[in-house]
Design a protein around this motif. Structure first.
Motif, PDB file in Angstrom:
ATOM      1  N   TYR A  68      68.229 -35.645  13.707  1.00 46.08           N
ATOM      2  CA  TYR A  68      68.897 -34.707  12.798  1.00 46.08           C
ATOM      3  C   TYR A  68      67.879 -33.889  12.011  1.00 46.08           C
ATOM      4  CZ  TYR A  68      71.452 -32.907   8.806  1.00 46.08           C
ATOM      5  OH  TYR A  68      71.967 -32.092   7.849  1.00 46.08           O
ATOM      6  N   THR A  69      66.848 -34.531  11.527  1.00 47.01           N
ATOM      7  CA  THR A  69      65.813 -33.827  10.757  1.00 47.01           C
ATOM      8  C   THR A  69      65.107 -32.799  11.630  1.00 47.01           C
ATOM      9  OG1 THR A  69      65.493 -35.844   9.471  1.00 47.01           O
ATOM     10  CG2 THR A  69      63.804 -34.156   9.285  1.00 47.01           C
ATOM     11  N   PHE A  70      64.829 -33.181  12.862  1.00 47.82           N
ATOM     12  CA  PHE A  70      64.204 -32.244  13.797  1.00 47.82           C
ATOM     13  C   PHE A  70      65.089 -31.021  14.021  1.00 47.82           C
ATOM     14  CE2 PHE A  70      63.994 -30.807  18.240  1.00 47.82           C
ATOM     15  CZ  PHE A  70      62.732 -30.230  18.221  1.00 47.82           C
ATOM     16  N   LEU A  71      66.380 -31.253  14.265  1.00 46.27           N
ATOM     17  CA  LEU A  71      67.298 -30.130  14.474  1.00 46.27           C
ATOM     18  C   LEU A  71      67.444 -29.281  13.216  1.00 46.27           C
ATOM     19  CD1 LEU A  71      70.137 -31.740  16.621  1.00 46.27           C
ATOM     20  CD2 LEU A  71      68.303 -30.228  17.368  1.00 46.27           C
ATOM     21  N   ARG A  72      67.419 -29.905  12.074  1.00 49.78           N
ATOM     22  CA  ARG A  72      67.525 -29.173  10.810  1.00 49.78           C
ATOM     23  C   ARG A  72      66.326 -28.248  10.614  1.00 49.78           C
ATOM     24  NH1 ARG A  72      70.252 -29.625   5.703  1.00 49.78           N
ATOM     25  NH2 ARG A  72      69.504 -27.775   4.670  1.00 49.78           N
ATOM     26  N   HIS A  73      65.138 -28.750  10.880  1.00 47.78           N
ATOM     27  CA  HIS A  73      63.928 -27.922  10.760  1.00 47.78           C
ATOM     28  C   HIS A  73      63.909 -26.812  11.810  1.00 47.78           C
ATOM     29  CE1 HIS A  73      61.949 -30.108   7.600  1.00 47.78           C
ATOM     30  NE2 HIS A  73      62.195 -31.259   8.229  1.00 47.78           N
ATOM     31  N   LEU A  74      64.374 -27.123  13.002  1.00 50.93           N
ATOM     32  CA  LEU A  74      64.438 -26.119  14.057  1.00 50.93           C
ATOM     33  C   LEU A  74      65.402 -24.996  13.678  1.00 50.93           C
ATOM     34  CD1 LEU A  74      63.453 -25.496  16.971  1.00 50.93           C
ATOM     35  CD2 LEU A  74      65.549 -26.591  17.763  1.00 50.93           C
ATOM     36  N   ALA A  75      66.567 -25.352  13.140  1.00 52.76           N
ATOM     37  CA  ALA A  75      67.546 -24.343  12.737  1.00 52.76           C
ATOM     38  C   ALA A  75      67.049 -23.531  11.548  1.00 52.76           C
ATOM     39  CB  ALA A  75      68.870 -25.022  12.396  1.00 52.76           C
ATOM     40  N   ASP A  76      66.353 -24.180  10.625  1.00 56.40           N
ATOM     41  CA  ASP A  76      65.848 -23.473   9.448  1.00 56.40           C
ATOM     42  C   ASP A  76      64.752 -22.479   9.786  1.00 56.40           C
ATOM     43  OD1 ASP A  76      67.572 -24.726   7.763  1.00 56.40           O
ATOM     44  OD2 ASP A  76      66.143 -26.232   7.057  1.00 56.40           O
ATOM     45  N   SER A  77      64.001 -22.724  10.822  1.00 56.06           N
ATOM     46  CA  SER A  77      62.887 -21.826  11.134  1.00 56.06           C
ATOM     47  C   SER A  77      63.231 -20.907  12.306  1.00 56.06           C
ATOM     48  CB  SER A  77      61.630 -22.629  11.430  1.00 56.06           C
ATOM     49  OG  SER A  77      61.878 -23.531  12.502  1.00 56.06           O
ATOM     50  N   TRP A  78      63.286 -21.446  13.511  1.00 53.56           N
ATOM     51  CA  TRP A  78      63.483 -20.627  14.699  1.00 53.56           C
ATOM     52  C   TRP A  78      64.910 -20.097  14.809  1.00 53.56           C
ATOM     53  CZ3 TRP A  78      59.352 -18.758  16.705  1.00 53.56           C
ATOM     54  CH2 TRP A  78      58.182 -19.464  16.622  1.00 53.56           C
ATOM     55  N   GLY A  79      65.876 -20.863  14.347  1.00 53.14           N
ATOM     56  CA  GLY A  79      67.265 -20.407  14.386  1.00 53.14           C
ATOM     57  C   GLY A  79      67.474 -19.191  13.504  1.00 53.14           C
ATOM     58  N   LEU A  80      66.889 -19.246  12.303  1.00 51.73           N
ATOM     59  CA  LEU A  80      66.995 -18.106  11.386  1.00 51.73           C
ATOM     60  C   LEU A  80      66.289 -16.887  11.964  1.00 51.73           C
ATOM     61  CD1 LEU A  80      67.884 -17.011   8.652  1.00 51.73           C
ATOM     62  CD2 LEU A  80      65.729 -17.854   7.718  1.00 51.73           C
ATOM     63  N   LEU A  81      65.141 -17.086  12.554  1.00 52.28           N
ATOM     64  CA  LEU A  81      64.417 -15.974  13.172  1.00 52.28           C
ATOM     65  C   LEU A  81      65.217 -15.372  14.329  1.00 52.28           C
ATOM     66  CD1 LEU A  81      61.825 -14.283  13.426  1.00 52.28           C
ATOM     67  CD2 LEU A  81      60.987 -16.038  14.999  1.00 52.28           C
ATOM     68  N   PHE A  82      65.791 -16.216  15.169  1.00 46.68           N
ATOM     69  CA  PHE A  82      66.600 -15.738  16.294  1.00 46.68           C
ATOM     70  C   PHE A  82      67.820 -14.950  15.811  1.00 46.68           C
ATOM     71  CE2 PHE A  82      70.257 -16.420  19.082  1.00 46.68           C
ATOM     72  CZ  PHE A  82      69.818 -15.746  20.203  1.00 46.68           C
ATOM     73  N   MET A  83      68.541 -15.477  14.821  1.00 44.09           N
ATOM     74  CA  MET A  83      69.730 -14.778  14.313  1.00 44.09           C
ATOM     75  C   MET A  83      69.367 -13.448  13.663  1.00 44.09           C
ATOM     76  SD  MET A  83      72.278 -17.747  12.923  1.00 44.09           S
ATOM     77  CE  MET A  83      71.091 -18.556  11.873  1.00 44.09           C
ATOM     78  N   THR A  84      68.245 -13.407  12.956  1.00 45.25           N
ATOM     79  CA  THR A  84      67.805 -12.154  12.335  1.00 45.25           C
ATOM     80  C   THR A  84      67.449 -11.122  13.391  1.00 45.25           C
ATOM     81  OG1 THR A  84      66.952 -13.383  10.439  1.00 45.25           O
ATOM     82  CG2 THR A  84      66.138 -11.137  10.734  1.00 45.25           C
ATOM     83  N   LEU A  85      66.709 -11.533  14.416  1.00 43.41           N
ATOM     84  CA  LEU A  85      66.344 -10.602  15.491  1.00 43.41           C
ATOM     85  C   LEU A  85      67.573 -10.138  16.268  1.00 43.41           C
ATOM     86  CD1 LEU A  85      63.075 -12.237  16.853  1.00 43.41           C
ATOM     87  CD2 LEU A  85      63.310 -10.186  15.430  1.00 43.41           C
ATOM     88  N   PHE A  86      68.529 -11.024  16.478  1.00 39.00           N
ATOM     89  CA  PHE A  86      69.760 -10.653  17.164  1.00 39.00           C
ATOM     90  C   PHE A  86      70.545  -9.631  16.343  1.00 39.00           C
ATOM     91  CE2 PHE A  86      74.262 -11.226  18.140  1.00 39.00           C
ATOM     92  CZ  PHE A  86      74.251 -10.991  19.512  1.00 39.00           C
ATOM     93  N   PHE A  87      70.639  -9.830  15.031  1.00 42.84           N
ATOM     94  CA  PHE A  87      71.351  -8.902  14.157  1.00 42.84           C
ATOM     95  C   PHE A  87      70.687  -7.525  14.138  1.00 42.84           C
ATOM     96  CE2 PHE A  87      71.875  -6.963   9.949  1.00 42.84           C
ATOM     97  CZ  PHE A  87      73.256  -6.796   9.946  1.00 42.84           C
ATOM     98  N   VAL A  88      69.391  -7.492  13.997  1.00 43.07           N
ATOM     99  CA  VAL A  88      68.665  -6.218  13.976  1.00 43.07           C
ATOM    100  C   VAL A  88      68.789  -5.521  15.332  1.00 43.07           C
ATOM    101  CG1 VAL A  88      66.356  -5.179  13.790  1.00 43.07           C
ATOM    102  CG2 VAL A  88      67.097  -6.904  12.142  1.00 43.07           C
ATOM    103  N   GLY A  89      68.668  -6.281  16.411  1.00 41.19           N
ATOM    104  CA  GLY A  89      68.813  -5.700  17.745  1.00 41.19           C
ATOM    105  C   GLY A  89      70.207  -5.147  17.982  1.00 41.19           C
ATOM    106  N   SER A  90      71.227  -5.852  17.504  1.00 39.75           N
ATOM    107  CA  SER A  90      72.607  -5.365  17.646  1.00 39.75           C
ATOM    108  C   SER A  90      72.815  -4.076  16.866  1.00 39.75           C
ATOM    109  CB  SER A  90      73.596  -6.427  17.159  1.00 39.75           C
ATOM    110  OG  SER A  90      73.498  -7.589  17.922  1.00 39.75           O
ATOM    111  N   CYS A  91      72.287  -4.020  15.667  1.00 38.52           N
ATOM    112  CA  CYS A  91      72.409  -2.798  14.857  1.00 38.52           C
ATOM    113  C   CYS A  91      71.699  -1.627  15.533  1.00 38.52           C
ATOM    114  CB  CYS A  91      71.838  -3.021  13.467  1.00 38.52           C
ATOM    115  SG  CYS A  91      72.825  -4.124  12.447  1.00 38.52           S
ATOM    116  N   LEU A  92      70.513  -1.861  16.050  1.00 33.67           N
ATOM    117  CA  LEU A  92      69.786  -0.787  16.727  1.00 33.67           C
ATOM    118  C   LEU A  92      70.501  -0.350  18.004  1.00 33.67           C
ATOM    119  CD1 LEU A  92      66.099  -1.959  16.255  1.00 33.67           C
ATOM    120  CD2 LEU A  92      67.302  -0.115  15.070  1.00 33.67           C
TER     121      LEU A  92
END
Length: 64
Positions: free
Chosen positions: A4-28
């Protein structure tokens, strides 16, 4: 480290980066210059079958 801790850290770092890039890419993608004609066609599609403006109806409170 717990799973659980591993998944939490993964979501907090790479998950946030992926969602941000997806949002910016969708807007563009939506705001790209070559899609202007598609958006204009979609905006005017509700008026496609109108041949004349609708007649004005008198309001219920006022009599002519």
């Amino acid at each position: 480290m717990e799973f659980y801790t591993f998944l939490r850290h993964l979501a907090d770092s790479w998950g946030l980066l992926f969602m941000t890039l997806f949002f910016v890419g969708s807007c563009l993608w939506v705001l790209r210059p070559s899609s202007k004609a598609l958006h204009a066609e979609a905006a005017n599609s509700i008026f496609r079958d109108d041949s004349a403006p609708a007649e004005a109806k008198p309001s219920a409170g006022k009599e002519a």
